[in-house]
Design a protein around this motif. Structure first.
Motif, PDB file in Angstrom:
ATOM      1  N   LEU A   1       0.841  -1.187   0.000  1.00  0.00           N
ATOM      2  CA  LEU A   1       0.000   0.000   0.000  1.00  0.00           C
ATOM      3  C   LEU A   1       0.884   1.248   0.000  1.00  0.00           C
ATOM      4  CD1 LEU A   1      -2.523  -1.309   2.640  1.00  0.00           C
ATOM      5  CD2 LEU A   1      -3.122  -0.748   0.271  1.00  0.00           C
ATOM      6  N   THR A   2       0.284   2.365  -0.413  1.00  0.00           N
ATOM      7  CA  THR A   2       1.054   3.599  -0.578  1.00  0.00           C
ATOM      8  C   THR A   2       0.709   4.614   0.504  1.00  0.00           C
ATOM      9  OG1 THR A   2       0.852   3.232  -2.961  1.00  0.00           O
ATOM     10  CG2 THR A   2       1.719   5.367  -2.240  1.00  0.00           C
ATOM     11  N   PRO A   3       1.684   5.035   1.321  1.00  0.00           N
ATOM     12  CA  PRO A   3       1.406   6.119   2.267  1.00  0.00           C
ATOM     13  C   PRO A   3       1.332   7.454   1.529  1.00  0.00           C
ATOM     14  CG  PRO A   3       3.688   5.375   2.473  1.00  0.00           C
ATOM     15  CD  PRO A   3       3.046   4.493   1.456  1.00  0.00           C
ATOM     16  N   GLU A   4       0.210   8.122   1.672  1.00  0.00           N
ATOM     17  CA  GLU A   4      -0.016   9.424   1.032  1.00  0.00           C
ATOM     18  C   GLU A   4      -0.022  10.499   2.118  1.00  0.00           C
ATOM     19  OE1 GLU A   4      -1.060  12.095  -2.193  1.00  0.00           O
ATOM     20  OE2 GLU A   4      -0.276  10.054  -2.145  1.00  0.00           O
ATOM     21  N   PRO A   5       0.770  11.568   1.983  1.00  0.00           N
ATOM     22  CA  PRO A   5       0.782  12.603   3.022  1.00  0.00           C
ATOM     23  C   PRO A   5      -0.614  13.146   3.290  1.00  0.00           C
ATOM     24  CG  PRO A   5       2.582  12.940   1.479  1.00  0.00           C
ATOM     25  CD  PRO A   5       1.729  11.851   0.894  1.00  0.00           C
ATOM     26  N   SER A   6      -0.939  13.276   4.566  1.00  0.00           N
ATOM     27  CA  SER A   6      -2.199  13.900   4.962  1.00  0.00           C
ATOM     28  C   SER A   6      -2.071  15.410   4.848  1.00  0.00           C
ATOM     29  CB  SER A   6      -2.562  13.492   6.392  1.00  0.00           C
ATOM     30  OG  SER A   6      -2.775  12.103   6.479  1.00  0.00           O
ATOM     31  N   ARG A   7      -3.197  16.099   4.911  1.00  0.00           N
ATOM     32  CA  ARG A   7      -3.181  17.562   4.792  1.00  0.00           C
ATOM     33  C   ARG A   7      -2.892  18.248   6.129  1.00  0.00           C
ATOM     34  NH1 ARG A   7      -6.113  19.713   0.384  1.00  0.00           N
ATOM     35  NH2 ARG A   7      -5.900  18.292  -1.395  1.00  0.00           N
ATOM     36  N   LEU A   8      -3.487  17.699   7.238  1.00  0.00           N
ATOM     37  CA  LEU A   8      -3.470  18.421   8.507  1.00  0.00           C
ATOM     38  C   LEU A   8      -2.780  17.673   9.644  1.00  0.00           C
ATOM     39  CD1 LEU A   8      -7.164  19.744   8.425  1.00  0.00           C
ATOM     40  CD2 LEU A   8      -5.099  20.934   7.669  1.00  0.00           C
ATOM     41  N   VAL A   9      -2.469  16.396   9.452  1.00  0.00           N
ATOM     42  CA  VAL A   9      -1.829  15.609  10.508  1.00  0.00           C
ATOM     43  C   VAL A   9      -0.604  14.897   9.943  1.00  0.00           C
ATOM     44  CG1 VAL A   9      -3.973  15.289  11.818  1.00  0.00           C
ATOM     45  CG2 VAL A   9      -3.312  13.597  10.084  1.00  0.00           C
TER      46      VAL A   9
ATOM     47  N   CYS B   1      -7.404  12.834  12.166  1.00  0.00           N
ATOM     48  CA  CYS B   1      -7.888  13.004  13.537  1.00  0.00           C
ATOM     49  C   CYS B   1      -6.819  13.488  14.505  1.00  0.00           C
ATOM     50  CB  CYS B   1      -8.420  11.664  14.064  1.00  0.00           C
ATOM     51  SG  CYS B   1      -9.690  10.908  13.044  1.00  0.00           S
ATOM     52  N   LYS B   2      -7.260  14.291  15.459  1.00  0.00           N
ATOM     53  CA  LYS B   2      -6.455  14.694  16.608  1.00  0.00           C
ATOM     54  C   LYS B   2      -6.993  13.944  17.832  1.00  0.00           C
ATOM     55  CE  LYS B   2      -3.762  18.242  15.208  1.00  0.00           C
ATOM     56  NZ  LYS B   2      -2.296  18.302  15.426  1.00  0.00           N
TER      57      LYS B   2
ATOM     58  N   GLY C   1     -10.113  16.798   9.361  1.00  0.00           N
ATOM     59  CA  GLY C   1     -10.018  16.851   7.905  1.00  0.00           C
ATOM     60  C   GLY C   1     -10.556  15.561   7.308  1.00  0.00           C
ATOM     61  N   VAL C   2     -11.253  15.677   6.182  1.00  0.00           N
ATOM     62  CA  VAL C   2     -11.879  14.521   5.535  1.00  0.00           C
ATOM     63  C   VAL C   2     -11.472  14.469   4.067  1.00  0.00           C
ATOM     64  CG1 VAL C   2     -14.055  13.395   4.933  1.00  0.00           C
ATOM     65  CG2 VAL C   2     -13.864  14.648   7.097  1.00  0.00           C
TER      66      VAL C   2
END
Length: 202
Positions: A107-115, A129-130, A156-157
Motif C-alpha cells: 500500500l502507498t502512504p499518502e501525506p495527509s493535509r493536517l496531521v 484526527c487529533k 479533515g476529511v
C-alpha cells in the motif's frame, strides 16, 4: 439457549463478535515520535458524535496504533472498500514494532493535509484526527480491562470523487467493509431508505 458470561457459553467459538455485528472497520494509520509508520484494521471502531465529528477505536492491549497515537496525538482512519479487503487483512499481520504494514501489504502512504500520519492512497475516504482522549474502560466491578480506547476529533476529511453521487458519499460504490464474527466480513452492496417517524401531537 442462555448463558451467563461469567460461566461461559459452551459453544465451539465465542459468539459475541457475531452477535454485535456488522461493525465498521477503522483502518488506522499512525506514526511514532521517531517516524515509524503503522497501519492496522480495527473492528472495534465507530463514531459517537457528528458535530463535532468524533470517532474512536479500541485496541486489545496497547498495540502500536494506540502507542503511536499517544506519542504524537494524531491518527488517520482509512475507509476500506471491497477492492482493498485482502490488503486490509494483510495489514493486520503481527509484524514487529517498527515494521511498516504499508510495505507489507503493498500500500502507498499518502501525506495527509493536517496531521503527520499518512493516509492510505488507495483508500476511497480517510479521516484525519487529533486525539482527544485515551482511556481504559472498567468492568461493572470497577476492575480495569485490557482494552485501550483512543478517541479523536476529525479535523479533515478526504473523499475520492469517484464515490460521490449527487453530492453524497455512495457506500455502494465505495463498498464499505464491515466485520462480522469469526473470520467473516461483508461489503455494502445494497442500500434502502426509511424515514424516522415524527411525533404528531393531537
Amino acid at each position: 439457549m442462555f448463558y451467563e458470561t461469567a460461566t461461559g457459553h459452551g459453544l465451539p467459538h465465542d459468539p459475541s463478535k457475531a452477535i454485535v455485528s456488522p461493525r465498521p472497520v477503522g483502518w488506522i494509520s499512525t506514526v511514532s515520535a521517531s517516524g515509524a509508520l503503522n497501519l492496522a484494521p480495527y473492528s472495534f471502531f465507530n463514531m459517537f458524535e457528528s458535530d463535532p465529528f468524533l470517532v474512536w477505536f479500541s485496541s486489545s492491549g496497547e498495540k502500536d496504533s494506540a502507542t503511536f497515537a499517544r506519542e504524537t496525538g494524531e491518527f488517520v482512519v482509512n475507509i476500506a472498500g471491497r477492492d482493498l479487503v485482502s490488503k486490509m487483512v494483510a495489514s493486520s499481520v503481527d509484524a514487529p514494532r517498527g515494521v511498516s504494514e504499508f510495505g507489507y501489504a503493498d500500500l502507498t502512504p499518502e501525506p495527509s493535509r493536517l496531521v503527520k500520519p499518512p493516509r492510505v492512497r488507495e483508500a476511497l475516504a480517510a479521516l484525519e484526527c487529533k486525539v482527544t482522549d485515551i482511556m481504559t474502560p472498567k468492568t461493572w466491578s470497577g476492575a480495569e480491562c485490557d482494552a485501550v480506547v483512543v478517541s479523536g476529533e476529525v479535523i479533515g476529511v478526504f473523499i475520492d470523487d469517484s464515490v460521490l453521487t449527487d453530492g453524497m458519499f455512495d457506500v455502494v460504490k465505495a463498498g464499505n467493509v464491515a466485520r462480522l464474527g469469526y473470520f467473516d466480513y461483508l461489503t455494502v452492496d445494497k442500500v434502502f431508505q426509511m424515514r424516522r417517524p415524527r411525533w404528531k401531537a393531537d
